[in-house]
Design an enzyme around this catalytic site. Structure first.
Site, short mmCIF file in Angstrom:
data_model
loop_
_atom_site.label_atom_id
_atom_site.label_comp_id
_atom_site.label_asym_id
_atom_site.label_seq_id
_atom_site.Cartn_x
_atom_site.Cartn_y
_atom_site.Cartn_z
N ARG A 16 0.84 -1.19 0.00
CA ARG A 16 0.00 0.00 0.00
C ARG A 16 0.88 1.24 0.00
O ARG A 16 1.75 1.41 0.86
CB ARG A 16 -0.91 0.01 1.23
CG ARG A 16 -1.83 1.22 1.33
CD ARG A 16 -2.56 1.23 2.66
NE ARG A 16 -3.42 0.07 2.81
CZ ARG A 16 -3.74 -0.47 3.99
NH1 ARG A 16 -3.24 0.02 5.11
NH2 ARG A 16 -4.54 -1.52 4.03
N ARG A 74 -1.02 7.67 9.28
CA ARG A 74 -1.25 7.05 7.97
C ARG A 74 -1.41 8.13 6.90
O ARG A 74 -1.23 9.32 7.15
CB ARG A 74 -2.49 6.17 8.03
CG ARG A 74 -2.40 4.99 9.03
CD ARG A 74 -1.51 3.88 8.51
NE ARG A 74 -1.53 2.71 9.37
CZ ARG A 74 -2.38 1.70 9.27
NH1 ARG A 74 -3.35 1.73 8.36
NH2 ARG A 74 -2.31 0.66 10.07
N LYS A 123 -2.32 2.76 14.85
CA LYS A 123 -2.41 3.68 13.71
C LYS A 123 -3.13 4.97 14.11
O LYS A 123 -3.94 5.00 15.03
CB LYS A 123 -3.13 3.01 12.56
CG LYS A 123 -4.56 2.58 12.87
CD LYS A 123 -5.14 1.77 11.72
CE LYS A 123 -6.51 1.20 12.08
NZ LYS A 123 -7.04 0.34 11.02
N LYS A 177 -5.04 8.37 12.15
CA LYS A 177 -5.54 8.85 10.87
C LYS A 177 -5.91 10.33 10.93
O LYS A 177 -6.54 10.77 11.89
CB LYS A 177 -6.76 8.02 10.44
CG LYS A 177 -6.44 6.55 10.23
CD LYS A 177 -7.67 5.76 9.79
CE LYS A 177 -7.32 4.30 9.52
NZ LYS A 177 -8.49 3.52 9.08
N CYS A 185 -15.28 -3.41 1.30
CA CYS A 185 -13.86 -3.68 1.51
C CYS A 185 -13.45 -4.93 0.72
O CYS A 185 -14.31 -5.70 0.27
CB CYS A 185 -13.58 -3.88 2.99
SG CYS A 185 -14.27 -5.42 3.67
N CYS A 208 -7.79 -10.66 2.58
CA CYS A 208 -7.65 -10.07 3.91
C CYS A 208 -7.67 -11.15 4.99
O CYS A 208 -8.60 -11.95 5.07
CB CYS A 208 -8.76 -9.05 4.17
SG CYS A 208 -8.65 -8.29 5.80
N CYS A 263 -15.68 -7.80 8.11
CA CYS A 263 -15.35 -7.94 9.53
C CYS A 263 -15.75 -6.65 10.23
O CYS A 263 -16.13 -5.67 9.57
CB CYS A 263 -13.87 -8.26 9.72
SG CYS A 263 -12.78 -6.83 9.64
N CYS A 286 -13.29 -0.75 7.65
CA CYS A 286 -12.44 -0.05 6.68
C CYS A 286 -13.24 0.84 5.72
O CYS A 286 -12.72 1.85 5.25
CB CYS A 286 -11.62 -1.06 5.88
SG CYS A 286 -10.34 -1.87 6.86
#
Length: 562
Positions: free
Chosen positions: A74, A143, A207, A209, A428, A434, A473, A477
């Site tokens: 990514r 990120r 993370k 954001k 997603c 994944c 899940c 995302c």
């Protein structure tokens, strides 16, 4: 690799990694097709996840073979802007080393799936040659920073782009490990204590954001970020920013004390104070965020556990000044920037809908080939959106008919060609790549949308703007918890249904139904949509209606109809 026991915590691995070096160089040369658990944790900071083809797991295990390992790489593309040269490099690498597709993420960047371990270094080097990095694409750090993707001209938008660059420079990892491992192979002499002035040895607990939105148009879901930055316009300049803190979508089905959260207004800052304030906010999460339980390590939990008053006091202490109260925010739209739009006096940009962000060739849809031809011929600047779509920018007015013709010849749809429900939908990747996916998302979303479109047509609601987002899940995302309809994978083939979010992305939705089978989703939603058609007030959107009536009341009404 799958039988190895995890002997170190993630925090221990980070500390041991020597600013993200770890044993990556040695693992790249060991002849194996996979990285160790410690290597995987360090590699996330370099912008990649180790995956395997889950469709093949059972058969390979039966045959006594190892998993079909590969890497997802990514990039970090601030604001989603990249050159035509960089786009063509992504396109080539996805064919040469990947699975022949590109994936636009919900954070304005590209993912390439299916890259074998032996090809990782060449992939990163090729991206570097076009000024693209993967450092910061993943991992416990700030990120990819978001910015409204519309290529508007004028001083106001220039100032936003300058602020984006300043934030990227201030909040990016400084380790020389990336260059040492992937690019020049030479160790850079440095004092390791000074190598990461912001992050230190162990980086962030999780993370972090950031997003920069323009007040009035929440086109990038600014409330879903750890730090949301809302720009206020005065004439043609930025007068300042209202900061929102503590947004985040992730949760865990098995841990009831995990939850999604929308960001809380914190303060107003002048343009010259933005970067300093952002650094201080990140540093508080660095110093006080939970490092013992990764399920509670996001910034939102620190805020809720310690309180906004404590956080404000700590931030004021670090800045050496009092905070100014946040400004009231108004939102009138959430633009997807699709279709043709005037950019300059003689230039235009074209927003193309990309279903679930997947750029590939499939049957009559030769999207990948069409985009390659257009980028090669017209050299547009590429802007990626947080809705997984793409803007082709700086196009000459005289070239519009030819560009449209080339796209249609390859079966590419324009925004006016697709159903309204598809326009505002996201899913997603989920299976088969994944590792966190519980069930399908991207691969079944076309069927979900087709079934739902039939319902909407039957009810006369096919033109209704409704945001629907699906995940395999609970990690969120595609930001399903702030959409009108959220479909969250709960078990194989089953989903939890959430209703009542705000189309403008400012409010969480609520759980309406649990463990709904894929085939029953449209049936469950039919009752609610019919109720909306019959009882909503003028100009009331679907999510607003569900919120006003309440999820509990909608359940009662649905039960009474059965």
């Amino acid at each position: 690799m799958s039988n190895e026991k995890k002997q170190l915590t993630v925090e221990e691995i980070k500390k041991k990694s020597r600013h993200l070096r770890g044993a990556i160089v040695e693992e790249l040369a060991n002849g194996k097709t996979y990285f160790t658990e410690e290597g995987i944790q360090v590699l996330k900071f370099h912008g990649m996840y180790q995956q395997d083809d889950r469709d093949l797991r059972q058969q390979l295990k039966k045959e006594g073979k190892e998993k079909a390992y590969s890497m997802m790489i990514r990039a970090r593309i601030p604001g989603g802007v990249l050159s035509s040269k960089a786009y063509l490099t992504f396109d080539r690498l996805s064919e040469q080393f990947g699975n022949s597709t590109l994936r636009i993420t919900t954070r304005q960047t590209f993912q390439i799936h299916g890259i074998l371990k032996k090809d990782v270094r060449q992939t990163i080097r090729s991206l570097h040659d076009t000024l693209i990095t993967t450092l910061g694409g993943c991992g416990d750090q700030v990120r990819n920073i978001l910015l409204c993707p519309a290529p508007h001209e004028g001083l106001f938008h220039e100032q936003l782009r300058v602020q984006l660059e300043r934030l990227v420079d201030a909040l990016s990892a400084k380790t020389a490990a990336y260059h040492e491992i992937w690019l020049d192979g030479e160790k850079v002499a440095s004092n390791q204590d000074d190598e990461e002035p912001l992050y230190g040895q162990t980086y962030l607990p999780r993370k972090f954001k950031l997003a920069i939105a323009v007040e009035g148009d929440n086109c990038l879901d600014v409330y879903a970020n750890d730090l949301g930055i809302v720009a206020h316009r005065e004439g043609d300049v930025v007068s300042g920013y209202t900061l929102l803190v503590g947004g985040g979508m992730g949760r865990n089905h098995t841990k009831k004390d995990t939850y999604p959260r929308v960001a809380t207004p914190l303060c107003f800052v002048l343009p010259d104070d933005l970067v300093e304030t952002a650094i201080a906010i990140v540093s508080i999460q660095r110093d006080y965020g939970n490092r013992t339980d990764r399920q509670h390590s996001r910034f939102k939990y620190l805020l809720d556990e310690r309180g906004l008053d404590w956080f404000s006091g700590e931030l004021q202490h670090r800045l050496g000044r009092l905070l100014v109260a946040p400004r009231d925010l108004t939102w009138s739209q959430t633009t997807d920037h699709l279709g043709w739009h005037k950019q300059g006096e003689h230039t235009w940009f074209l927003g193309l809908p990309i279903q679930n962000g997947r750029i590939h060739n499939a049957g009559s849809l030769q999207l990948k080939t069409a985009l390659r031809s257009i980028v090669e011929r017209f050299a547009p600047e590429i802007h990626l959106t947080t809705s997984q779509n793409m803007l082709l920018c700086h196009l000459r007015e005289d070239d519009k008919p030819l560009i449209e013709s080339m796209l249609r010849e390859h079966g590419v749809h324009f925004v006016e060609d697709i159903p309204t429900i598809e326009r505002y939908a996201m899913a997603c990747p989920a299976l088969p790549t994944c590792g966190l996916a519980i069930t399908e998302s991207e691969r079944v979303m076309p069927t979900v949308l087709a079934n739902l479109e039939q319902v909407l047509v039957e009810l006369g609601l096919e033109r209704e703007e409704i945001s629907i987002r699906m995940t395999g899940c609970p990690n969120g995302c595609t930001r399903p918890y702030v959409s009108d309809i959220g479909l969250v994978g709960r078990a194989p083939g089953k989903y939890d249904v959430y209703l009542g979010g705000d189309f403008f992305g400012t409010r969480l939705n609520e759980l309406y139904a649990e463990l709904v089978s894929l085939s029953s989703l449209s049936v469950v939603l039919y009752d609610i949509l019919r109720d909306f058609r019959d009882h909503h007030v003028k100009d009331e959107r679907f999510g607003a209606y569900c919120h006003r009536v309440s999820v509990e009341e909608l359940k009662k009404r649905a039960e009474s109809q059965r």
